[in-house]
Structure formats: C-alpha cells, structure tokens
Design a protein around this motif. Structure first.
Motif, PDB file in Angstrom:
ATOM      1  N   THR A  14      10.204 -14.840  32.700  1.00  0.00           N
ATOM      2  CA  THR A  14      12.195 -13.603  33.071  1.00  0.00           C
ATOM      3  C   THR A  14      12.338 -15.037  34.131  1.00  0.00           C
ATOM      4  O   THR A  14      13.050 -14.904  33.268  1.00  0.00           O
ATOM      5  N   PHE A  15      11.786 -15.882  34.187  1.00  0.00           N
ATOM      6  CA  PHE A  15      12.532 -17.104  34.672  1.00  0.00           C
ATOM      7  C   PHE A  15      12.711 -18.022  33.758  1.00  0.00           C
ATOM      8  O   PHE A  15      11.336 -18.035  32.856  1.00  0.00           O
ATOM      9  N   PRO A  16      13.847 -19.131  33.517  1.00  0.00           N
ATOM     10  CA  PRO A  16      14.085 -20.274  32.443  1.00  0.00           C
ATOM     11  C   PRO A  16      13.004 -20.703  32.491  1.00  0.00           C
ATOM     12  O   PRO A  16      11.786 -20.907  32.913  1.00  0.00           O
ATOM     13  N   THR A  17      11.897 -20.787  30.744  1.00  0.00           N
ATOM     14  CA  THR A  17      11.432 -21.233  30.079  1.00  0.00           C
ATOM     15  C   THR A  17      11.312 -23.208  30.172  1.00  0.00           C
ATOM     16  O   THR A  17      11.945 -23.352  29.606  1.00  0.00           O
ATOM     17  N   PRO A  18      10.374 -24.167  30.870  1.00  0.00           N
ATOM     18  CA  PRO A  18      10.653 -24.935  30.568  1.00  0.00           C
ATOM     19  C   PRO A  18       9.925 -25.298  29.134  1.00  0.00           C
ATOM     20  O   PRO A  18       8.636 -25.990  29.603  1.00  0.00           O
ATOM     21  N   VAL A  19      10.443 -25.280  28.424  1.00  0.00           N
ATOM     22  CA  VAL A  19      10.037 -26.076  27.162  1.00  0.00           C
ATOM     23  C   VAL A  19      10.328 -27.036  26.691  1.00  0.00           C
ATOM     24  O   VAL A  19      12.693 -26.624  26.891  1.00  0.00           O
ATOM     25  N   VAL A  20      10.530 -28.159  27.206  1.00  0.00           N
ATOM     26  CA  VAL A  20      11.155 -29.321  27.032  1.00  0.00           C
ATOM     27  C   VAL A  20      12.149 -29.922  26.268  1.00  0.00           C
ATOM     28  O   VAL A  20      11.532 -29.650  25.022  1.00  0.00           O
ATOM     29  N   TYR A  63       8.882 -28.110  34.310  1.00  0.00           N
ATOM     30  CA  TYR A  63      10.107 -28.686  34.847  1.00  0.00           C
ATOM     31  C   TYR A  63       9.692 -29.582  35.466  1.00  0.00           C
ATOM     32  O   TYR A  63      10.931 -30.255  35.361  1.00  0.00           O
ATOM     33  N   LEU A  64       8.206 -30.698  35.885  1.00  0.00           N
ATOM     34  CA  LEU A  64       8.041 -31.306  36.034  1.00  0.00           C
ATOM     35  C   LEU A  64       8.255 -32.823  35.184  1.00  0.00           C
ATOM     36  O   LEU A  64       9.169 -33.464  35.211  1.00  0.00           O
ATOM     37  N   VAL A  65       8.269 -32.552  33.610  1.00  0.00           N
ATOM     38  CA  VAL A  65       8.149 -33.323  32.966  1.00  0.00           C
ATOM     39  C   VAL A  65       9.864 -33.516  33.113  1.00  0.00           C
ATOM     40  O   VAL A  65      11.074 -34.617  32.322  1.00  0.00           O
ATOM     41  N   ALA A  66      10.673 -32.271  32.918  1.00  0.00           N
ATOM     42  CA  ALA A  66      12.014 -32.173  32.598  1.00  0.00           C
ATOM     43  C   ALA A  66      12.919 -33.034  33.349  1.00  0.00           C
ATOM     44  O   ALA A  66      13.460 -33.579  33.411  1.00  0.00           O
ATOM     45  N   MET A  67      12.163 -32.950  34.956  1.00  0.00           N
ATOM     46  CA  MET A  67      12.930 -34.039  35.869  1.00  0.00           C
ATOM     47  C   MET A  67      12.726 -35.623  35.881  1.00  0.00           C
ATOM     48  O   MET A  67      13.052 -36.484  35.747  1.00  0.00           O
ATOM     49  N   LEU A  68      10.940 -35.342  35.566  1.00  0.00           N
ATOM     50  CA  LEU A  68      11.133 -36.873  35.048  1.00  0.00           C
ATOM     51  C   LEU A  68      12.310 -37.364  33.374  1.00  0.00           C
ATOM     52  O   LEU A  68      12.202 -39.052  33.547  1.00  0.00           O
TER      53      LEU A  68
END
Length: 380
Positions: free
Chosen positions: A51-57, A166-171
């Motif tokens: 239900t939380f935003p899905t981190p597909v980068v 999330y970590l990859v999106a931040m990178l």
C-alpha cells in the motif's frame, strides 16, 4: 576523387561529431529509454503490491513499457505478466484435479523454493537420500506448510529488495544533482526526479494488488504445488481457515474486474513518459550523468527481476509443519496420506497420469491403507 583538402575536412568533421557524441550522448540516451520494456514489467510484477509507494526505479525501458501497458490494459484488462516464468501444477486436495497455473506469485513461489527458502533440515534429508542412492535426482520430497496465523494473508512483508528501491532512487538523485551543484545546470535533476515520480506512480496503482491477490481468503482447502510429473519437490499448503485460495489464484485472470476508467490513467502516465522522452532528447549538456542514472536504475531493475523472494513478500505467509522424503514417489505419497488423509492420493493424477500398477495399485484405488508405506527415509 576527393582532394586531400576535402578529405581532411571530412575527417575533421567526423572527428568533431564523434567527440560531440561521446561528450554528450543525447541521441543514444533517447534510444535507451525505448528498449527493455519487458524487464520493467517483470520488475513491477516483483515489486508491486504494497500500500506504500512502490519503489520501482527510473531506468531505461520505461517509455517502451508505458505503451506496452496501454496495449495490455486495453486487450487483456491486466497489468501483471500474462504467464509466469515457471510452469506449476496446482490442485486442491479436496478434488484432486490438477490445473495449470497462471499466477506470477505461485510461479515464483515454486521457482525459489529449492534455491532460497527450503528449510535447511529438509534440504539435508533430501541430499542424504540422493547421496545414498547415488543419483542427482530421484524419489520425491514433500514439504508440508500451513497458513500462518502471525500475519494477514494477501498483505506482503517488505524485504531488503523492496527497500533497496528507495536507496537506489536516492542514489540516482544524488548523481543527478551534481551538474546542478557544480555548473548550475538543473535539467538532469529535473528529468531524473520526474522519471522517478512516474515510475513510482505506475508501480503504486491499486490495480497491481487486485491482480496479485485475486482470490478468496480464509480458505480451509489444502493445496499442492509442483512442477508436474517428474518433480523433485512438492509443496503442500494447508489453508487452516486463514490462507489464500491458491486454486483461485492460479486462474487469476478469471473474475478480475475490468480496468474501466483506469485505462485513461495508464494512458495519461504513458503520455507523460513520452513528454519526458522528448525532454531528454533536447538535453545537450552533461548527458553522461543521465546515462549514469539510467544505468544504475537498469542494473537494479535486472537484479529485482531475478531476485529470489520468500513467500511472505508475496503475501503467502507459511509455517512449516512436516516433510517426507522417500526413494520412490509412490512411497512418499503413501507416507503423506497416512499423516494427512486424502492429500497423497490427490496427487496421483499428477505423478501417475496413466494409473498405478503392481503392488501399489490397491492402495491407489483406495482398497488398502497406506500403512505399508516404505520407511526408507525417516520422516521429520
């Protein structure tokens, strides 16, 4: 014939063009956004459902996938892949009618069992049996699980692969902000941020949850999962009044509500991806940073597509109950049936499609009790 001066000018122009392309490869970057759509779809199938935003980068291939998603939504009314990448036979032990699996979740569940989440003691018993008979594959290993009471069926438990998005999106955002910080060029950062938002938006559509768990809940039915006749392993899952109906799940395309107006939302996201593609083609400076952002995203996406996951990530929460390892398939089914009546016999159509002959025929026909099951391997 070209003069030496004309030839020299042509070589100089070619050199300038190559140097310009390798300095800021904007054209190839636009092309990269159009390839790899299938990889994106599998990554979405792996990551979505929370239900939380899905981190597909953000990565290469998103533009291609966006328009593939429109085609799938219009023609098939679904977003999940049309067929799992692992062939699985599913049956309800109450009826014993095997059916082909169409669920991505069940395919990955069986695919990852032997390599990732098989209990260590079950693996040891299986390896000991194979070592004893000197064959790489023989007999049958049946592992029994029950639906866990510690979690709600159909609600995934987040794992390291999910959080890694999330970590990859931040990178990626850190890489993209470098041109802004050094040369006051903000275009790369804006494109990366927009691509990340669009990727998260597509992966967070509630439709993914509807398709992943399109089944009844709190079932009391029991199920068997295997790769079919010749399988080394069989999973038996006891519903216990709290599990998912895996027979429903296996035919997930049946009963899924039409997308309706959600097709327009998917089409709108696809148009935004096209706008982003046009924007990328107009960026002429510091495009190597965008290539780096896309490369990091594609590497992560490829890892996600093949990553082994435990059942709880797929919302199938299991608790170990029992296992049976035997040198003969029929002996494993007999031993299973002795402890869990009816389950062993329910798998006969899968492993003995032409019927059971010889000394075991009476048991298969229900004329004898399974007490004669071979004891060539200790049950634990």
């Amino acid at each position: 014939m070209s003069s030496p001066i004309a030839l020299k000018k042509r070589n100089a122009a070619t050199s300038v063009s190559l140097r310009s392309q390798w300095s800021n490869p904007s054209d190839i970057l636009s092309l990269l956004l159009l390839i790899g759509g299938d990889v994106i779809r599998i990554a979405l199938a792996q990551q979505t459902g929370d239900t939380f935003p899905t981190p597909v980068v953000f990565s290469f291939g998103w533009v291609a996938y966006a328009f593939t998603a429109i085609l799938s939504a219009v023609s098939n009314d679904r977003l999940m892949p049309g067929a799992p990448d692992t062939s699985v036979v599913v049956s309800s032990t109450g009826f014993g009618h095997p059916r082909a699996n169409l669920s991505w979740i069940l395919g990955r569940l069986v695919r990852d069992f032997e390599s990732y989440w098989m209990p260590d003691f079950v693996r040891r018993d299986l390896e000991d049996m194979l070592r004893e008979i000197g064959k790489p594959k023989a007999g049958l290993c049946v592992t029994v699980f029950e639906a866990s009471s510690d979690a709600v069926a159909g609600v995934p438990k987040r794992d390291i692969y999910w959080y890694s998005g999330y970590l990859v999106a931040m990178l990626q955002l850190v890489i993209a902000i470098i041109p802004w910080a050094i040369w006051d060029e903000w275009e790369v950062f804006v494109v990366t941020a927009a691509g990340t938002l669009l990727a998260f938006a597509m992966g967070s559509l509630p439709r993914w949850r509807e398709e992943r768990w399109n089944c009844r809940r709190a079932t009391r039915k029991n199920f068997t999962l295997s790769r079919g006749n010749g399988s080394q392993n069989v999973l038996v899952i006891l519903g216990e009044g709290r599990g998912l109906d895996l027979e429903d799940l296996a035919g997930f395309v049946e009963g899924v509500r039409p997308l309706g107006w959600k097709r327009l939302l998917i089409a709108f996201i696809a148009v935004l991806w096209m706008v982003l593609l046009i924007t990328v083609s107009g960026i002429k400076q510091h495009t190597w940073f965008l290539v780096a952002v896309g490369t990091v995203g594609m590497v992560h996406t490829i890892i996600i597509t093949g990553a082994p996951r435990k059942p709880e990530w797929f919302g199938v929460h299991l608790k170990y109950r029992d296992h049976f390892v035997r040198k003969r398939v029929i002996d494993a089914l007999k031993a299973l049936d002795e402890t869990y009546p009816g389950i062993g016999r329910s798998m006969l159509p899968t492993f003995f499609p032409n019927g059971v002959r010889g000394v075991d025929a009476d048991w298969a026909a229900g004329k004898a009790k399974p007490g004669a099951a071979s004891q060539d391997q200790t049950k634990s």
